[in-house]
Design an enzyme around this catalytic site. Structure first.
Site, mmCIF file in Angstrom:
data_model
loop_
_atom_site.group_PDB
_atom_site.id
_atom_site.type_symbol
_atom_site.label_atom_id
_atom_site.label_comp_id
_atom_site.label_asym_id
_atom_site.label_seq_id
_atom_site.Cartn_x
_atom_site.Cartn_y
_atom_site.Cartn_z
ATOM 1 N N ASP A 130 -10.087 3.561 -3.511
ATOM 2 C CA ASP A 130 -10.838 2.373 -3.069
ATOM 3 C C ASP A 130 -12.252 2.325 -3.654
ATOM 4 O O ASP A 130 -12.913 3.351 -3.810
ATOM 5 C CB ASP A 130 -10.940 2.361 -1.541
ATOM 6 N N ASP A 142 0.822 -1.212 0.000
ATOM 7 C CA ASP A 142 0.000 0.000 0.000
ATOM 8 C C ASP A 142 0.861 1.270 0.000
ATOM 9 O O ASP A 142 2.096 1.199 0.021
ATOM 10 C CB ASP A 142 -0.925 -0.067 1.233
HETATM 11 C C1 GLA Z 1 -6.033 1.343 1.514
HETATM 12 C C2 GLA Z 1 -6.161 0.327 0.383
HETATM 13 C C3 GLA Z 1 -7.277 -0.653 0.727
HETATM 14 C C4 GLA Z 1 -6.951 -1.365 2.034
HETATM 15 C C5 GLA Z 1 -6.729 -0.342 3.143
HETATM 16 C C6 GLA Z 1 -6.183 -0.983 4.407
HETATM 17 O O1 GLA Z 1 -7.168 2.139 1.621
HETATM 18 O O2 GLA Z 1 -6.423 0.971 -0.826
HETATM 19 O O3 GLA Z 1 -7.457 -1.587 -0.308
HETATM 20 O O4 GLA Z 1 -5.812 -2.159 1.852
HETATM 21 O O5 GLA Z 1 -5.792 0.670 2.756
HETATM 22 O O6 GLA Z 1 -5.936 -0.069 5.416
#
Ligand code: GLA
Length: 412
Positions: A214, A159
């Protein structure tokens, strides 16, 4: 004799200079050479349904569910623990898993997953902390990669929170090199949200890269985060952001429009069928995000449709493009329909007819939008009804319900 020799020497050094200059031009190599993800990865990830509420019991029961539900038989493989499995670092800098939630340790969990014939995935972050505030891998890349390899990890999602001014290409290359040095084949999933356009530079760094922020479990519409920041994206918002990225995907290196929400409750069955079909035709990773222990038969049927999965897993590895779209007002209503087409290895096309409007629409697919000559006859097969619809010449038309898709193959 002296003059030709001088001329020869001058020419030699000139061409040597040209050759050295040519060799110095940076040229990206085409794909990451770890031999993995030659078709889009398929699996399950804890985040969309469970967030930080992860534990070894949950992950084991999800591995069990992947087998008993028929998901494994349909091709799903990776069981991936997202954020929140880690709590701190020990005195030697080693990452420490949450001992309350993972009392048997990560190696034992990996062994359990492997014993089911599945693969083990884990999550970290290129910053000081993960998005949920757990320790990230910045400055610990080689150490963490070795730890993962010792645990039997097969997939790393990496990430981008708390990275400050770090350069994305540098950060992800460092972890790629660390994984290589750990000498275990590990699929490398870049989760940089598309901010620095990873499709332009990541093909020889990762096996897949997120192209957007997301997903949220809705048909359409952006949603602000609880802190007021922008945004998570509805399913169709994400689809719109894939247009034009199709030339960057291929075996070993995929665009990742985020994980599936199928079965999480925010969309109707028709909408989930559309969501799954779109991800399949986009050659997106098929990473389920629902509770595999309690799927309704309807949701199971969507996630395990082998004909639609075969489109996603086609060995040619092409991502569908949006080849035709219409958005028109009809009084107060709107007619909003699209055709997506994916060339397949056998020369056929997988074709998705999407109806974004509030009422049923008839969509006609002329062969010309698929790149076929008009005089061609082709067999059309419906991949949700599992039936050949017949032989058509020049075009094919079908009624598509509201917020739904029809997915066919067109085989000359
Ligand atoms: C980000 C990523 C998500 C998830 C969260 C976890 O938002 O894009 O897919 O992995 O972090 O904290």
């Amino acid at each position: 004799m002296c003059v030709p020799l001088k001329a020869f020497t001058a020419a030699f050094f000139m061409w040597l200079g040209v050759l050295l200059a040519f060799l110095a031009i940076p040229r990206p190599s085409t794909a990451l050479d770890n031999g993995l993800a030659l078709t889009p990865p398929m699996g399950w990830n804890s985040w969309n349904k469970f967030g930080c509420n992860v534990s070894e019991d949950l992950i084991r029961s999800m591995a069990d569910g992947m087998v008993s539900s028929g998901m494994k038989d349909a091709g799903y493989q990776y069981v991936i623990i997202d954020d929140c499995w880690q709590v701190s670092r020990d005195d030697n800098g080693n990452i420490v898993p949450d001992a309350q939630r993972f009392p048997s340790g990560m190696k034992a969990l990996g062994d359990y997953i492997h014993a089911k014939g599945l693969k083990f995935g884990i999550y970290s972050d290129a910053g000081e902390k993960t998005c949920a505030g757990r320790p990230g891998s910045m400055g610990h890349e080689y150490q963490d990669a070795l730890t993962y390899a010792n645990w039997g990890v097969d997939y790393l999602k990496y990430d981008w929170c708390h990275t400050g001014k770090r350069n994305a290409e540098e950060a992800y290359s460092t972890m790629r090199d660390a994984l290589k040095a750990a000498r275990r084949p590990i699929v490398f999933s870049l989760c940089e949200w598309g901010t620095a356009k990873p499709w332009l530079w990541a093909a020889n760094i990762g096996n897949l890269w997120r192209t957007t922020g997301d997903i949220n479990d809705h048909w359409e519409g952006r949603k602000k985060w609880p802190d007021g920041g922008c945004c998570s994206f509805g399913m169709l918002d994400i689809v719109d952001m894939q247009v034009g990225l199709e030339s960057f995907a291929g075996p070993g290196h995929w665009n990742d429009p985020d994980m599936l929400e199928v079965g999480n409750g925010g969309m109707t069955a028709n909408e989930y069928r559309a969501h799954f079909s779109l991800w399949a035709i986009l050659a997106a990773p098929l990473i389920a995000g629902n509770d595999l222990r309690s799927m309704t038969p309807e949701i199971k049927e969507i996630l395990t449709n082998k004909e639609v999965i075969a489109v996603n897993q086609d060995a040619l590895g092409r991502q569908a493009g949006r080849v035709w779209a219409l958005k028109e007002s009809m009084g107060k209503a709107e007619n909003h329909v699209e055709i997506w087409s994916k060339p397949m290895k056998d020369g056929s096309r997988a074709v998705l007819l999407l109806n974004r409007s509030a009422s049923e629409a008839e969509i006609s697919v002329p062969w010309s939008v698929l790149g076929y000559p008009e005089h061609l006859s082709a067999v059309v097969r419906d991949l949700w009804v599992h039936k050949d619809l017949g032989k058509f010449t020049g075009k094919f038309s079908v009624k598509v319900p509201s917020h739904d898709v029809v997915v066919v193959t067109v085989r000359p």
